[in-house]
Design an enzyme around this catalytic site. Structure first.
Site, PDB file in Angstrom:
ATOM      1  N   CYS A  51       0.424  -1.590  -0.030  1.00 47.99           N
ATOM      2  CA  CYS A  51       0.180  -0.049   0.037  1.00 47.99           C
ATOM      3  C   CYS A  51       0.745   1.022  -0.065  1.00 47.99           C
ATOM      4  CB  CYS A  51      -1.197  -0.228   1.258  1.00 47.99           C
ATOM      5  SG  CYS A  51      -1.437   1.765   2.006  1.00 47.99           S
ATOM      6  N   CYS A  54      -0.165   3.899   2.222  1.00 50.38           N
ATOM      7  CA  CYS A  54       0.649   3.292   4.599  1.00 50.38           C
ATOM      8  C   CYS A  54       1.897   3.588   4.119  1.00 50.38           C
ATOM      9  CB  CYS A  54       0.176   2.099   3.833  1.00 50.38           C
ATOM     10  SG  CYS A  54      -1.067   1.321   4.168  1.00 50.38           S
TER      11      CYS A  54
END
Length: 386
Positions: A51, A54
């Protein structure tokens, strides 16, 4: 001198991180136990290794002193990969479907608040404050909704908090919101498009009824594409079994050929299978399907090609496949040269052992990063290693 520089850099990194959020090292049970002992809420950064947002939170937000000061004093903090180990079951328990998701949990393991996505410092601290405010906790907001609250801003806020983890509830919220809207603005249209994930959702009827207003902001052909995607998602939700990680091809093909040609349906199914295979870390299947889908990549956008090339760099080791990814990255650069796709090209060249071209494109990427204000630290590391 180089050794001293490395040691200094390590100390600087440790010091900088120490100012930010301190995450616990133990498992979830030990985090719960500590929360009970200290009578604190738990903050969980529910992330996935692939991600992008993230990683940006780890780099830009978590290390900040103000963020660390608040989160460390008010919460027991944990980072959990939702696709590995105990994270898989926790993702099911807490209905984590998008990354990053931020969970605020009481010592009994019950969710009191949650939000998602890349969040700037001020808002990230505010979310934490909201989690501790009895009047702003998600449970309190839901109760307020059930009591009949109709304030438009309230409804938009709670819909945003539940849209990706409790779609049934969010659908009820947005239905109430749109029922009192006489005219839609652009933000309303975006919310409606984001919330309408299925033809079985009450929002789908509103999506159809508001077509005339939606096409004020999007061309009619875009509206048709949105509707087609909603129908595809509806069929796909029933064609894919998340427990067995299998697809019912016949169900998907039959269900989609009422609005797609057979060729279109086959291509859409293959693309969905590829995306799911990547998420499930079934790289051989992902690699095979993407190579089939992108034999002809002439109509693919620069961003799409760069994303594919980077996924191959991170996950694929077959040299012939990596050479194909290089052609995608080259085409991406040709269509729209940027710091990101030149960096991808440099990394791919390095992975196949072409140091000369890796150096050329790493230098180009760093040059573009300086022009556009991007962070080129990783590319600079690559260049130094060549």
């Amino acid at each position: 001198m180089k050794r001293l520089a490395i040691i200094s850099a390590l100390f600087i990194g440790i010091f900088a991180f120490a100012q930010g959020i301190k995450f616990e090292d133990g498992n979830f049970a030990s985090v719960l136990a500590k929360a009970k002992k200290e009578n604190k809420l738990i903050f969980i950064d529910a992330y996935a290794s692939w991600c992008g947002p993230c990683k940006l939170m780890v780099k830009n937000i978590f290390p900040l002193k103000n963020v660390g000061d608040y989160y460390n004093s008010h919460f027991i903090n944990a980072k959990i990969d939702m696709e590995k180990g105990e994270g898989v079951e926790l993702a099911k328990k807490y209905n984590v479907k998008v990354f990053p998701t931020y969970l605020f949990i009481d010592p009994n393991g019950e969710t009191v608040h949650r939000t998602i996505g890349y969040v700037e410092e001020k808002d990230f601290i505010q979310f934490a404050k909201d989690a501790e405010d009895p009047n702003k906790k998600l449970t309190a907001l839901k109760q307020k909704f059930e009591n009949g609250e109709k304030d438009p801003e309230f409804l938009k806020n709670i819909a945003g908090l539940t849209l990706y983890n409790d779609t049934e509830f969010a659908g009820k919220v947005l239905t109430r919101y749109f029922q009192q809207k006489t005219a839609l603005d652009q933000e309303d249209v975006q919310i409606l498009l984001s919330g309408t994930q299925s033809t079985e959702s009450p929002l789908y009827k509103i999506f159809q009824e508001k077509k005339a207003e939606i096409i004020k902001f999007y061309p009619a052909d875009k509206y048709e594409k949105f509707e087609k995607n909603i129908k595809v998602n509806t069929v796909a939700q029933k064609a894919y079994n998340a427990d067995t990680k299998t697809w019912n091809d016949n169900y998907f093909m039959t269900g989609t050929q009422t609005f797609l040609s057979k060729e279109e349906a086959e291509k859409v199914l293959k693309r969905m299978k590829a995306n799911r295979a990547l998420k499930n870390k079934d790289i051989p299947v992902y690699e095979k399907l993407i190579l089939e889908l992108y034999q002809d990549y002439s109509t693919a956008s620069s961003g799409e090609l760069n994303s594919l090339a980077w996924n191959f760099f991170e996950n694929v080791n077959n040299k012939a496949s990596l050479e194909k990814a290089i052609t995608w990255a080259q085409e991406s650069v040709k269509k729209d040269q940027s710091f990101a796709n030149t960096d991808t090209l440099a990394n791919l060249y390095n992975k196949v052992g072409d140091k000369k071209n890796a150096k050329i494109w790493a230098e180009k990427s760093i040059e573009l990063a300086k022009t556009s204000g991007e962070d080129s630290a990783d590319t600079e590391k690559l260049l130094k290693s060549l």
